[in-house]
Design a protein around this motif. Structure first.
Motif: not given
Length: 322
Positions: A17-21, A104-107, A114-120
């Protein structure tokens, strides 16, 4: 704009979901509506084709489906096919307002991830485990997946290794990455081979399902008694035939196996993988993997049962024996 293959967008996975957004955000933020210099109440939507393609990709995410459809439907149907639709002031205001709401929803999705600091993420494999009744069932799935990845001869390579990476946030998605040895280039040997193996396992699954249906049908006809010995032998022969068919096909497509031990491991891997797919496990190349590799993986929803080949085979055998 990065075009997202619909086939690669699987059930709501946070990273996907993040990738597409993240890849489509620029299209919506750069929406341009220009005014006609001679008619103040006439506006033109620029790059409309790119915008609608972005909407189509975004709507594959369930939480964006309704807002994407409503935004598209703001434009009168008789001008939607135009490359540069002309709209009035009211439609222009509605479009910009709805587009800002979408941004706004996409952001929000992007900021949350990004706030979760998940490794790339890295290039690799995404596997969805179906809902389990208990921990033992879940562990059984993991053991079978581990066997396939660690024992299948076509998934072993001196420069590439399958490594477990993570479990997606709040879901049953497992991520594995392909670790490439230092100094070696990414050949995608394992991913290319896995795509072929999954395809063959799907074929086996379809054959085995058909055989199982015929077994149940015969049991019903025989008043639920055990299958006759001859019929049982036919079913076993069919299974061996189909297994030999797919293993030989893989040898022709990839490389000949070295010995009987390797063939045995391949057959066991195909059997386990076929069973996993039958129970609802889904396997894909990750979205970070090159598109040409992603598209090699068969879409799970494209599976179709084979025709009545099993029944025809049984009838032929009976005729030959009569």
């Amino acid at each position: 704009m990065v075009k997202i293959p619909i086939k690669a967008v699987y059930e709501l996975k946070l990273y996907n979901t993040y990738y597409i957004c993240n890849n489509l955000a620029g299209v919506f933020k750069n929406l341009k509506v220009s005014q006609n210099t001679e008619q103040n109440n006439v506006y033109y939507i620029e790059d409309w084709d790119e915008y609608t393609n972005a909407l189509k990709s975004l709507r594959t995410i369930p939480i964006f489906k309704n807002i994407s459809d409503k935004l598209y439907e703001l434009i009168p149907v008789f001008i939607r096919s135009q490359p540069r639709p002309s709209i009035d002031t009211q439609t222009r205001n509605n479009l910009i307002s709805a587009n800002n709401n979408l941004i706004c929803r996409i952001d929000t999705i992007i900021e949350l991830y990004t706030s979760m600091n998940i490794p790339e993420k890295e290039r690799g494999i995404d596997i969805k485990i179906p809902n389990c009744q208990d921990l033992k069932e879940y562990i059984k799935y993991l053991n079978d997946i581990d066997f396939v990845f660690s024992q299948c001869p076509y998934l072993l390579h001196k420069d590439e290794t399958i490594k477990f990476s993570s479990v997606d946030v709040g879901s049953n998605w497992l991520t594995f990455v392909i670790e490439v040895s230092a100094g070696a280039s990414a050949l995608f040997y394992i991913l290319n081979n896995l795509a072929k193996i999954v395809d063959k396992a799907m074929i086996l699954k379809s054959h085995y399902c058909s055989i199982k249906e015929q077994e149940e049908a015969l049991k019903s006809i025989q008043l639920k008694s055990d299958l006759a010995k001859g019929e049982k032998e036919i079913f076993d022969t069919l299974k061996k035939h189909y297994m030999n068919e797919v293993t030989t096909s893989l040898e022709n497509e990839i490389a000949p196996l070295e010995d009987g031990e390797q063939r045995g491991k391949l057959e066991k891997s195909l059997e386990k993988l076929s069973n996993l797919l039958d129970k609802g496990v889904e396997i894909y190349a990750s979205l970070d993997t090159p598109k040409n590799v992603q598209l090699l993986f068969p879409a799970i929803d494209e599976q179709e049962k084979l025709s009545d080949s099993v029944l025809n085979y049984l009838e032929d055998k009976k005729e030959q024996g009569s």
